[in-house]
Design an enzyme around this catalytic site. Sequence first.
Site, PDB file in Angstrom:
ATOM      1  N   GLY A   1       0.820  -1.448   0.069  1.00  0.00           N
ATOM      2  CA  GLY A   1      -0.067   0.063   0.185  1.00  0.00           C
ATOM      3  C   GLY A   1       0.793   1.115  -0.001  1.00  0.00           C
ATOM      4  O   GLY A   1       2.061   1.169  -0.037  1.00  0.00           O
TER       5      GLY A   1
ATOM      6  N   THR B   1      -6.919  10.548  13.848  1.00  0.00           N
ATOM      7  CA  THR B   1      -8.369  10.564  13.890  1.00  0.00           C
ATOM      8  C   THR B   1      -8.838  10.036  15.359  1.00  0.00           C
ATOM      9  O   THR B   1      -9.820  10.473  15.874  1.00  0.00           O
ATOM     10  CB  THR B   1      -9.023   9.604  12.878  1.00  0.00           C
ATOM     11  OG1 THR B   1     -10.273   9.918  12.860  1.00  0.00           O
ATOM     12  CG2 THR B   1      -8.821   8.455  13.140  1.00  0.00           C
TER      13      THR B   1
ATOM     14  N   LYS C   1      -9.338   1.634   4.941  1.00  0.00           N
ATOM     15  CA  LYS C   1      -9.240   3.103   5.508  1.00  0.00           C
ATOM     16  C   LYS C   1      -9.952   4.003   5.071  1.00  0.00           C
ATOM     17  O   LYS C   1      -9.428   5.325   5.102  1.00  0.00           O
ATOM     18  CB  LYS C   1      -7.669   3.098   5.323  1.00  0.00           C
ATOM     19  CG  LYS C   1      -7.208   3.264   3.521  1.00  0.00           C
ATOM     20  CD  LYS C   1      -5.974   3.616   3.258  1.00  0.00           C
ATOM     21  CE  LYS C   1      -5.767   3.811   1.781  1.00  0.00           C
ATOM     22  NZ  LYS C   1      -4.678   4.323   1.423  1.00  0.00           N
TER      23      LYS C   1
ATOM     24  N   TYR D   1      -0.771   8.878  12.726  1.00  0.00           N
ATOM     25  CA  TYR D   1      -0.334   9.443  11.359  1.00  0.00           C
ATOM     26  C   TYR D   1      -1.209  10.852  11.383  1.00  0.00           C
ATOM     27  O   TYR D   1      -2.360  10.638  11.452  1.00  0.00           O
ATOM     28  CB  TYR D   1      -0.214   8.892  10.218  1.00  0.00           C
ATOM     29  CG  TYR D   1      -0.070   7.599  10.426  1.00  0.00           C
ATOM     30  CD1 TYR D   1       1.321   7.104  10.894  1.00  0.00           C
ATOM     31  CD2 TYR D   1      -0.619   6.221   9.665  1.00  0.00           C
ATOM     32  CE1 TYR D   1       1.707   5.750  10.677  1.00  0.00           C
ATOM     33  CE2 TYR D   1      -0.054   5.195   9.339  1.00  0.00           C
ATOM     34  CZ  TYR D   1       1.018   4.958  10.160  1.00  0.00           C
ATOM     35  OH  TYR D   1       1.345   3.499  10.204  1.00  0.00           O
TER      36      TYR D   1
ATOM     37  N   TYR E   1     -14.150   3.848  10.976  1.00  0.00           N
ATOM     38  CA  TYR E   1     -12.736   3.515  10.394  1.00  0.00           C
ATOM     39  C   TYR E   1     -11.813   4.052  11.724  1.00  0.00           C
ATOM     40  O   TYR E   1     -11.140   3.380  12.202  1.00  0.00           O
ATOM     41  CB  TYR E   1     -12.391   4.261   9.296  1.00  0.00           C
ATOM     42  CG  TYR E   1     -10.817   4.622   9.106  1.00  0.00           C
ATOM     43  CD1 TYR E   1     -10.193   3.685   8.748  1.00  0.00           C
ATOM     44  CD2 TYR E   1     -10.383   5.958   9.591  1.00  0.00           C
ATOM     45  CE1 TYR E   1      -8.758   3.789   8.905  1.00  0.00           C
ATOM     46  CE2 TYR E   1      -9.018   6.241   9.582  1.00  0.00           C
ATOM     47  CZ  TYR E   1      -8.254   5.074   9.362  1.00  0.00           C
ATOM     48  OH  TYR E   1      -6.822   5.383   9.160  1.00  0.00           O
TER      49      TYR E   1
ATOM     50  N   ARG F   1      -4.714  21.218   7.893  1.00  0.00           N
ATOM     51  CA  ARG F   1      -4.118  19.827   8.583  1.00  0.00           C
ATOM     52  C   ARG F   1      -2.704  19.770   8.465  1.00  0.00           C
ATOM     53  O   ARG F   1      -2.120  20.581   7.787  1.00  0.00           O
ATOM     54  CB  ARG F   1      -4.559  19.033   7.250  1.00  0.00           C
ATOM     55  CG  ARG F   1      -6.106  18.513   6.971  1.00  0.00           C
ATOM     56  CD  ARG F   1      -6.435  17.906   8.391  1.00  0.00           C
ATOM     57  NE  ARG F   1      -8.084  17.671   8.023  1.00  0.00           N
ATOM     58  CZ  ARG F   1      -9.142  18.522   8.676  1.00  0.00           C
ATOM     59  NH1 ARG F   1      -8.730  19.727   8.992  1.00  0.00           N
ATOM     60  NH2 ARG F   1     -10.444  18.092   8.514  1.00  0.00           N
TER      61      ARG F   1
ATOM     62  N   SER G   1      -3.892   6.365  13.981  1.00  0.00           N
ATOM     63  CA  SER G   1      -4.335   7.666  12.850  1.00  0.00           C
ATOM     64  C   SER G   1      -4.470   8.682  13.940  1.00  0.00           C
ATOM     65  O   SER G   1      -5.182   8.664  15.069  1.00  0.00           O
ATOM     66  CB  SER G   1      -5.538   7.302  12.311  1.00  0.00           C
ATOM     67  OG  SER G   1      -6.110   8.531  11.787  1.00  0.00           O
TER      68      SER G   1
ATOM     69  N   LYS H   1      -9.234   1.907  14.868  1.00  0.00           N
ATOM     70  CA  LYS H   1      -8.193   2.517  15.492  1.00  0.00           C
ATOM     71  C   LYS H   1      -8.025   2.625  17.035  1.00  0.00           C
ATOM     72  O   LYS H   1      -7.252   2.424  17.664  1.00  0.00           O
ATOM     73  CB  LYS H   1      -7.569   3.831  14.623  1.00  0.00           C
ATOM     74  CG  LYS H   1      -7.256   3.719  13.240  1.00  0.00           C
ATOM     75  CD  LYS H   1      -6.416   2.581  12.846  1.00  0.00           C
ATOM     76  CE  LYS H   1      -6.027   2.710  11.286  1.00  0.00           C
ATOM     77  NZ  LYS H   1      -5.235   1.574  11.141  1.00  0.00           N
TER      78      LYS H   1
HETATM   79  N1  UFG Z   1     -10.870  18.462   1.284  1.00  0.00           N
HETATM   80  C1  UFG Z   1     -11.539  19.426   0.327  1.00  0.00           C
HETATM   81  N2  UFG Z   1     -11.709  18.734  -0.944  1.00  0.00           N
HETATM   82  C2  UFG Z   1     -11.710  17.566  -1.134  1.00  0.00           C
HETATM   83  C3  UFG Z   1     -10.955  16.631  -0.218  1.00  0.00           C
HETATM   84  C4  UFG Z   1     -10.714  17.141   1.015  1.00  0.00           C
HETATM   85  O1  UFG Z   1     -11.601  20.431   0.412  1.00  0.00           O
HETATM   86  O2  UFG Z   1     -12.012  16.925  -2.157  1.00  0.00           O
HETATM   87  C5  UFG Z   1     -10.384  19.175   2.666  1.00  0.00           C
HETATM   88  C6  UFG Z   1     -10.994  18.629   3.651  1.00  0.00           C
HETATM   89  O3  UFG Z   1     -12.545  19.208   4.153  1.00  0.00           O
HETATM   90  C7  UFG Z   1      -9.916  18.783   4.871  1.00  0.00           C
HETATM   91  C8  UFG Z   1      -8.700  18.664   3.991  1.00  0.00           C
HETATM   92  O4  UFG Z   1      -9.014  18.827   2.686  1.00  0.00           O
HETATM   93  O5  UFG Z   1      -9.930  20.138   5.300  1.00  0.00           O
HETATM   94  C9  UFG Z   1      -7.984  17.382   4.153  1.00  0.00           C
HETATM   95  O6  UFG Z   1      -9.095  16.352   3.948  1.00  0.00           O
HETATM   96  P1  UFG Z   1      -8.360  14.784   3.557  1.00  0.00           P
HETATM   97  O7  UFG Z   1      -9.676  13.941   3.219  1.00  0.00           O
HETATM   98  O8  UFG Z   1      -7.334  14.910   2.719  1.00  0.00           O
HETATM   99  O9  UFG Z   1      -7.714  14.212   5.057  1.00  0.00           O
HETATM  100  P2  UFG Z   1      -8.567  14.092   6.383  1.00  0.00           P
HETATM  101  O10 UFG Z   1      -8.021  14.864   7.359  1.00  0.00           O
HETATM  102  O11 UFG Z   1     -10.134  14.349   6.158  1.00  0.00           O
HETATM  103  O12 UFG Z   1      -8.484  12.562   6.804  1.00  0.00           O
HETATM  104  C10 UFG Z   1      -7.123  12.163   6.961  1.00  0.00           C
HETATM  105  C11 UFG Z   1      -7.258  10.645   6.574  1.00  0.00           C
HETATM  106  C12 UFG Z   1      -7.988   9.804   7.665  1.00  0.00           C
HETATM  107  C13 UFG Z   1      -7.470  10.144   8.882  1.00  0.00           C
HETATM  108  C14 UFG Z   1      -7.557  11.547   9.121  1.00  0.00           C
HETATM  109  C15 UFG Z   1      -6.587  11.612  10.550  1.00  0.00           C
HETATM  110  O13 UFG Z   1      -7.780  10.462   5.348  1.00  0.00           O
HETATM  111  O14 UFG Z   1      -7.628   8.493   7.105  1.00  0.00           O
HETATM  112  O15 UFG Z   1      -6.683  12.179   8.276  1.00  0.00           O
HETATM  113  O16 UFG Z   1      -6.733  13.042  10.783  1.00  0.00           O
HETATM  114  F1  UFG Z   1      -8.482   9.507   9.855  1.00  0.00           F
END
Ligand code: UFG
Length: 340
Positions: free
Chosen positions: A10, A126, A84, A177, A149, A231, A124, A153
């Site tokens: 992965g 999360t 995930k 992470y 999910y 983030r 994570s 964890k």
């Molecule tokens: N976002 C957008 N447009 C998109 C996708 C995401 O604006 O098409 C924004 C989200 O709202 C957020 C940021 O981009 O503000 C990051 O979003 P991601 O989906 O890339 O990541 P997340 O922080 O939501 O989630 C990630 C991992 C999870 C984990 C989490 C832990 O995908 O597996 O971090 O904090 F659980």
Amino acid sequence: MHVLVTGGAGFIGSHTVVALLERGHDVTIADDFDNSSPEVINRIEQITGIRPALAEVDLRDEEAFDAAFATTAPDAVIHFAGLKSVGESSIDPLRYYEHNLSSTFSLLNAMKKHGVRTLVFSSSATVYGEGQEPPYGEDGGPLDANNPYGMTKVMLERILSDVADAEPGWHIALLRYFNPIGAHESGLIGEDPKGVPNNLVPYVLQVAIGRRPHVSIYGDDYPTADGTGERDYIHIADLAEGHVAALEKIVAIEGARAWNLGTGQGTSVKQLIAAVESASGIRIPAVIAPRRAGDLPRSWADTSRAEAELGWRATRDIADMARDGWRWQSQNPRGFDSVD
Ligand code: UFG
């Protein structure tokens, strides 16, 4: 050490395998290629000059996995295998709980049976849930998650801590992470989501390469500097090196210990899109969309424990992440399917 890496084909697994091989460890990958490509093994060999051993097995098949484990006879395990997707887990929670828990039980039973007690677990950020404010420290409060999910964890961290507390001799690293992005600097391995990407960066890269017309920004009215979500993005190569540091440290620590792997810096959605635009030289069309359910406004790590105890810190910045992510995407427009 001889390390069994579950889910080693992965995104995070493959980069960690490269880092382990480059540090001189032996690696066996256990993967069923359910959400990854066998081509990854060729690419790891291209990068390192070493072809890792492979056990093609589903961890939930206890008998087959036990046999593979016995043949491998590892000194330690890094456990990435699992489902995930946050969104998918809310649609089919039973599948997520069943899959992520039963595969870990199968692994723990094999480790117990064969006397292997060193484990690095893929957790994570999360698990910090919604009750805490960034920066998140490892001891900031009870763990929680607002989706199945994330709850797998939380549960698995608890199960692993209980196992380590109940019986002397276990060495278990729980790695939380933040947001791993980017790719190996060679452009040979990277993130290759199946279907429509859920995460921001793979989506933005697919817009840049012309596979999707625009990215939706989920909310621009958050209480952040530019109104978009912030983030803690971490370069996948830094994250991989964090695993090697944690593995080499945990052998000397009895019990279970949690470490954050992040940079400690928040970056907004708009800043991230701008970084990919400057790395690629391509304008990324973006439209403002409603907030996505369950998203936090801001998330970043307190990295002090990992720095003090692992002697590790992330060294690559957002520009490096965007450049390496773009190199991977532009060299492999359709991910590992780009190979004939
Ligand atoms: N976002 C957008 N447009 C998109 C996708 C995401 O604006 O098409 C924004 C989200 O709202 C957020 C940021 O981009 O503000 C990051 O979003 P991601 O989906 O890339 O990541 P997340 O922080 O939501 O989630 C990630 C991992 C999870 C984990 C989490 C832990 O995908 O597996 O971090 O904090 F659980």
